[in-house]
Design a protein around this motif. Sequence first.
Motif, PDB file in Angstrom:
ATOM      1  N   GLN A  51       0.838  -1.201   0.000  1.00  0.00           N
ATOM      2  CA  GLN A  51       0.000   0.000   0.000  1.00  0.00           C
ATOM      3  C   GLN A  51       0.875   1.254   0.000  1.00  0.00           C
ATOM      4  O   GLN A  51       1.542   1.550   0.991  1.00  0.00           O
ATOM      5  CB  GLN A  51      -0.906   0.009   1.226  1.00  0.00           C
ATOM      6  N   PRO A  52       0.892   2.003  -1.104  1.00  0.00           N
ATOM      7  CA  PRO A  52       1.686   3.232  -1.128  1.00  0.00           C
ATOM      8  C   PRO A  52       1.090   4.289  -0.198  1.00  0.00           C
ATOM      9  O   PRO A  52      -0.128   4.369  -0.027  1.00  0.00           O
ATOM     10  CB  PRO A  52       1.606   3.677  -2.586  1.00  0.00           C
ATOM     11  N   ALA A  53       1.955   5.072   0.394  1.00  0.00           N
ATOM     12  CA  ALA A  53       1.485   6.145   1.274  1.00  0.00           C
ATOM     13  C   ALA A  53       0.876   7.270   0.460  1.00  0.00           C
ATOM     14  O   ALA A  53       1.287   7.541  -0.669  1.00  0.00           O
ATOM     15  CB  ALA A  53       2.650   6.669   2.108  1.00  0.00           C
ATOM     16  N   MET A  54      -0.135   7.913   1.037  1.00  0.00           N
ATOM     17  CA  MET A  54      -0.759   9.078   0.408  1.00  0.00           C
ATOM     18  C   MET A  54      -0.752  10.238   1.394  1.00  0.00           C
ATOM     19  O   MET A  54      -0.543  10.041   2.593  1.00  0.00           O
ATOM     20  CB  MET A  54      -2.195   8.752  -0.029  1.00  0.00           C
ATOM     21  N   ASP A  55      -1.003  11.437   0.891  1.00  0.00           N
ATOM     22  CA  ASP A  55      -1.055  12.602   1.772  1.00  0.00           C
ATOM     23  C   ASP A  55      -2.118  12.395   2.842  1.00  0.00           C
ATOM     24  O   ASP A  55      -3.167  11.807   2.595  1.00  0.00           O
ATOM     25  CB  ASP A  55      -1.335  13.872   0.970  1.00  0.00           C
ATOM     26  N   ALA A  56      -1.848  12.829   4.030  1.00  0.00           N
ATOM     27  CA  ALA A  56      -2.767  12.632   5.156  1.00  0.00           C
ATOM     28  C   ALA A  56      -3.425  13.947   5.525  1.00  0.00           C
ATOM     29  O   ALA A  56      -2.745  14.918   5.881  1.00  0.00           O
ATOM     30  CB  ALA A  56      -2.015  12.063   6.354  1.00  0.00           C
ATOM     31  N   ASP A  60      -1.490   1.955  -9.395  1.00  0.00           N
ATOM     32  CA  ASP A  60      -2.228   2.462 -10.553  1.00  0.00           C
ATOM     33  C   ASP A  60      -3.181   3.586 -10.178  1.00  0.00           C
ATOM     34  O   ASP A  60      -3.430   4.502 -10.980  1.00  0.00           O
ATOM     35  CB  ASP A  60      -2.997   1.331 -11.224  1.00  0.00           C
ATOM     36  N   HIS A  61      -3.742   3.518  -8.966  1.00  0.00           N
ATOM     37  CA  HIS A  61      -4.692   4.564  -8.570  1.00  0.00           C
ATOM     38  C   HIS A  61      -4.025   5.938  -8.510  1.00  0.00           C
ATOM     39  O   HIS A  61      -4.682   6.961  -8.738  1.00  0.00           O
ATOM     40  CB  HIS A  61      -5.327   4.220  -7.230  1.00  0.00           C
ATOM     41  N   LEU A  62      -2.733   5.978  -8.221  1.00  0.00           N
ATOM     42  CA  LEU A  62      -2.021   7.262  -8.236  1.00  0.00           C
ATOM     43  C   LEU A  62      -1.890   7.789  -9.657  1.00  0.00           C
ATOM     44  O   LEU A  62      -1.938   9.004  -9.892  1.00  0.00           O
ATOM     45  CB  LEU A  62      -0.640   7.101  -7.597  1.00  0.00           C
ATOM     46  N   ASN A  63      -1.740   6.889 -10.612  1.00  0.00           N
ATOM     47  CA  ASN A  63      -1.711   7.312 -12.013  1.00  0.00           C
ATOM     48  C   ASN A  63      -3.067   7.862 -12.454  1.00  0.00           C
ATOM     49  O   ASN A  63      -3.146   8.883 -13.141  1.00  0.00           O
ATOM     50  CB  ASN A  63      -1.311   6.138 -12.914  1.00  0.00           C
ATOM     51  N   TYR A  64      -4.148   7.171 -12.048  1.00  0.00           N
ATOM     52  CA  TYR A  64      -5.487   7.662 -12.396  1.00  0.00           C
ATOM     53  C   TYR A  64      -5.698   9.071 -11.848  1.00  0.00           C
ATOM     54  O   TYR A  64      -6.212   9.960 -12.550  1.00  0.00           O
ATOM     55  CB  TYR A  64      -6.580   6.754 -11.818  1.00  0.00           C
ATOM     56  N   ALA A  65      -5.320   9.262 -10.586  1.00  0.00           N
ATOM     57  CA  ALA A  65      -5.489  10.575  -9.961  1.00  0.00           C
ATOM     58  C   ALA A  65      -4.654  11.629 -10.682  1.00  0.00           C
ATOM     59  O   ALA A  65      -5.102  12.771 -10.874  1.00  0.00           O
ATOM     60  CB  ALA A  65      -5.097  10.505  -8.486  1.00  0.00           C
ATOM     61  N   SER A  66      -3.456  11.242 -11.096  1.00  0.00           N
ATOM     62  CA  SER A  66      -2.570  12.178 -11.797  1.00  0.00           C
ATOM     63  C   SER A  66      -3.168  12.609 -13.136  1.00  0.00           C
ATOM     64  O   SER A  66      -3.210  13.800 -13.460  1.00  0.00           O
ATOM     65  CB  SER A  66      -1.209  11.522 -12.009  1.00  0.00           C
ATOM     66  N   TYR A  67      -3.651  11.639 -13.912  1.00  0.00           N
ATOM     67  CA  TYR A  67      -4.227  11.978 -15.214  1.00  0.00           C
ATOM     68  C   TYR A  67      -5.491  12.817 -15.057  1.00  0.00           C
ATOM     69  O   TYR A  67      -5.752  13.738 -15.850  1.00  0.00           O
ATOM     70  CB  TYR A  67      -4.533  10.704 -15.999  1.00  0.00           C
ATOM     71  N   GLY A  84       1.870  15.050  -9.696  1.00  0.00           N
ATOM     72  CA  GLY A  84       3.231  14.565  -9.514  1.00  0.00           C
ATOM     73  C   GLY A  84       3.358  13.420  -8.541  1.00  0.00           C
ATOM     74  O   GLY A  84       4.472  13.029  -8.181  1.00  0.00           O
ATOM     75  N   ALA A  85       2.224  12.834  -8.116  1.00  0.00           N
ATOM     76  CA  ALA A  85       2.241  11.817  -7.059  1.00  0.00           C
ATOM     77  C   ALA A  85       2.607  10.406  -7.505  1.00  0.00           C
ATOM     78  O   ALA A  85       3.029   9.610  -6.671  1.00  0.00           O
ATOM     79  CB  ALA A  85       0.875  11.777  -6.370  1.00  0.00           C
ATOM     80  N   PRO A  86       2.448   9.987  -8.767  1.00  0.00           N
ATOM     81  CA  PRO A  86       2.696   8.589  -9.124  1.00  0.00           C
ATOM     82  C   PRO A  86       4.099   8.108  -8.781  1.00  0.00           C
ATOM     83  O   PRO A  86       5.063   8.873  -8.838  1.00  0.00           O
ATOM     84  CB  PRO A  86       2.467   8.566 -10.645  1.00  0.00           C
ATOM     85  N   GLU A  87       4.191   6.829  -8.426  1.00  0.00           N
ATOM     86  CA  GLU A  87       5.480   6.195  -8.183  1.00  0.00           C
ATOM     87  C   GLU A  87       6.070   5.657  -9.472  1.00  0.00           C
ATOM     88  O   GLU A  87       7.284   5.713  -9.681  1.00  0.00           O
ATOM     89  CB  GLU A  87       5.318   5.028  -7.193  1.00  0.00           C
ATOM     90  N   GLU A  88       5.218   5.083 -10.314  1.00  0.00           N
ATOM     91  CA  GLU A  88       5.665   4.433 -11.539  1.00  0.00           C
ATOM     92  C   GLU A  88       4.967   5.070 -12.740  1.00  0.00           C
ATOM     93  O   GLU A  88       4.013   5.817 -12.605  1.00  0.00           O
ATOM     94  CB  GLU A  88       5.370   2.936 -11.477  1.00  0.00           C
ATOM     95  N   TRP A  89       5.461   4.753 -13.932  1.00  0.00           N
ATOM     96  CA  TRP A  89       4.913   5.298 -15.173  1.00  0.00           C
ATOM     97  C   TRP A  89       4.917   6.829 -15.152  1.00  0.00           C
ATOM     98  O   TRP A  89       4.047   7.468 -15.733  1.00  0.00           O
ATOM     99  CB  TRP A  89       3.492   4.780 -15.435  1.00  0.00           C
ATOM    100  N   ARG A  90       5.910   7.396 -14.499  1.00  0.00           N
ATOM    101  CA  ARG A  90       5.965   8.846 -14.375  1.00  0.00           C
ATOM    102  C   ARG A  90       6.293   9.526 -15.709  1.00  0.00           C
ATOM    103  O   ARG A  90       6.000  10.706 -15.879  1.00  0.00           O
ATOM    104  CB  ARG A  90       7.008   9.245 -13.328  1.00  0.00           C
ATOM    105  N   ARG A  93      -5.515  11.803  -1.570  1.00  0.00           N
ATOM    106  CA  ARG A  93      -6.336  10.864  -0.804  1.00  0.00           C
ATOM    107  C   ARG A  93      -7.810  10.967  -1.186  1.00  0.00           C
ATOM    108  O   ARG A  93      -8.470   9.945  -1.466  1.00  0.00           O
ATOM    109  CB  ARG A  93      -6.143  11.123   0.689  1.00  0.00           C
ATOM    110  N   LEU A  94      -8.359  12.166  -1.222  1.00  0.00           N
ATOM    111  CA  LEU A  94      -9.772  12.316  -1.532  1.00  0.00           C
ATOM    112  C   LEU A  94     -10.057  11.977  -2.994  1.00  0.00           C
ATOM    113  O   LEU A  94     -11.095  11.390  -3.312  1.00  0.00           O
ATOM    114  CB  LEU A  94     -10.221  13.749  -1.222  1.00  0.00           C
ATOM    115  N   THR A  95      -9.134  12.322  -3.889  1.00  0.00           N
ATOM    116  CA  THR A  95      -9.311  11.969  -5.295  1.00  0.00           C
ATOM    117  C   THR A  95      -9.370  10.462  -5.478  1.00  0.00           C
ATOM    118  O   THR A  95     -10.229   9.939  -6.206  1.00  0.00           O
ATOM    119  CB  THR A  95      -8.165  12.555  -6.143  1.00  0.00           C
ATOM    120  N   VAL A  96      -8.472   9.753  -4.812  1.00  0.00           N
ATOM    121  CA  VAL A  96      -8.457   8.292  -4.904  1.00  0.00           C
ATOM    122  C   VAL A  96      -9.741   7.714  -4.319  1.00  0.00           C
ATOM    123  O   VAL A  96     -10.303   6.746  -4.853  1.00  0.00           O
ATOM    124  CB  VAL A  96      -7.213   7.738  -4.180  1.00  0.00           C
TER     125      VAL A  96
END
Length: 530
Positions: free
Chosen positions: A56-61, A133-140, A165-171, A197-200
Motif C-alpha cells: 500500500q503506497p502512502a498518500m497525503d494525510a 495504478d490509482h495514483l496514475n489515475y489521480a494524476s491523469y 506529480g504523485a505517481p510512483e511508476e509510469w511517471r 487521498r480524496l481523489t483516490v
Amino acid sequence: MTRPGPARPETTGPGTTERQTTGSGAGRTGAAGLWAIAASLCCFLVTALLGPSAFQPAMDARFGEPPYSLDVHPSPYLVLGLVVVGVAAGSAGLGLCFLAVRRGWRVRAFPLVVAGLLTAVAFMFMPPVGSTDHLNYASYGRMAATGHDPYETRAVDLPKDPVAGAPEEWRSTPSVYGPIATGEQAVASWIGGGSVRLTVFVLSVFNVLAFAVTALILYRTARDEDRRLRTALLWTCNPLLLFHLISGAHNDVLAIAPMVAALTVFDACVLRGRWRMWGGALAAGALTGVGGAIKMPAALAGGGPAWALLRELWKGRRWQAAGGLVALAGGAAATAAAAYALAGPHALDQVREASNMVSFATPWHLLDRMLGRGSQRDVIKTGSLVLGIVLFLLLARGLPKDDPLAEHPGQIAERRMATAFVLAWLLAAPYVLPWYDGFGWALLALLPLSRIDWILLAHTAALSLAYLPARAPQRIGMPHDLSWLFTVVRPTVIPWTLLAVLAALAVQCLRPGRSPASAPRPPASAGSPG
C-alpha cells in the motif's frame, strides 16, 4: 423446471443457510468453500486496514478525509503472508464451491450478494493495495482538470503538483486509458481538488458503483436461483476480483459494467421484431463503444452480438439481421469515434505503444528473453494473434453450447462467442495483469457451469501470485531474501504455470464425446433440483 420439496436448512457458512443438498459430502464441501472465501477476504481487509506497507503506497494525510486506515507500518513479511494466504484461501474456496455446486449443493444467493457488496464498500473506505495504478489515475485526472492534456503531459512534467506529480511508476508515460476513463478521472479530481487521498477515494466510489451495477445486472438477469448462485460466486463474492478490482481500485471494472450491459440489452431485444432488434443492436453497440472508450478489450465482447446477427443472416432473416449488424457497428463506432474525437486522435498513441509491451508473468516473456528482450516484438505480436485465433476456436468448442434457461436459441451462442473472444485475448495477450481477468469472470457468469471456470481460476490465481505486490521492488524496501519473488517466481515459475494452463485448456476443449463444457446436473432422486 420442477423442484422437490424443501429440505431442512443447515448452517453452511457465514450468513447463509443451505437450501437444498445432495448429501452431507457436498454440503461440507460447499461450507468449507464459503469459510475459505471469508478467510481470504479477512486477509485482504486486514492488509488494507494496516496502512502504508509494501502493498500500500502512502498518500497525503488530511484529517478526516477518506479513505481510512491505521498507520502501523507492518513488515513486508506480514503483509506478504496475508496476501499469499488470502490468494490461496480464496482460490481454494472458489474451487470447493465449484465442486460442491457440481455435486448438487445449493445455497441462497442473495445473502452472498449482500456480503460481497458490503465487502466492496469496506474496501472502498480503505486505501487501495497491490499496485500504484490509482495514483496514475489521480494524476491523469488532475492534468485534465487543470487544463493539461493527459495524453501528452507526464507526471514528471508537473513535479510540484501535489496530485499530478504523485505517481510512483509510469511517471514518464502519458495516459493509456480511453477518453471516458479520463473524463471519470477528471471528475474525481474536480471533487478531490489538491488532495491525492480524496481523489483516490472518489475513484474508488465510482469503481464500487460499477461493480454493484454489474452485480445487479448479473443477478437480475439470472433465470433461477441456481444461476444466481453462480453469478454470486463468480462475480460478487469472488475474493480474487474483490481484491484486485475493488481493493486494488483498478478501473477495469468501469469498462466491464457497460460490456455486460451491452449483452443484456441485446438479449432483451433480439428476435423481438425488426424495429426492436435494430434498437437493441444500436443500444448494445453504443454500450460496447462506451466500454471500449474506457478500456479497449471491452469492445471484444461485441463479437457475441455480431455473431448472433450473422447467425440470423445465415438462417434467412436477411433484412432484420443486416439492419441489426449495421445498427450494432454504427452504435459502437459512433460512440467510440465521438469519445476519441473529443480527446483527439493522439489519445491512441500510448495504446499503440502498449501493444508492444510484454509483461514478465506471461509465457511470452520466456520467448522475449530467448530472442533478446525487446528485439523481436513483431514476432511476439504475430504469435499472440495466431494463438488468440487458435484459442478462440478451442473456446468456441469448449464453452457451453446448451442452456435450458436461455430465452431464445441464439442467446447461448451470443454469450458463448462473446466469452470466447474475451478469454482468447486474456490467455493469448503478451501483456496481462491479474485484474484484467475481471472481463472473463463477468462473462463466464452469464454462462452455465463449465470446466472453463477452473481454467480461469488457475489463470487468475497464478497471476495473483506473480504480482506480490505489483510495485517496483526498489521503491518498497523489499528485503533481499524476498527478491526471488521478482527474479524467479514472476518471470519464470508463473510463465511456465500459465503454459500448463493453456495445455489444460486445449485438453479440455479437445476431449472427444460429450462437450467438455457440459456439467451434468445431479438427478432429482438425489435431492437436487430436477
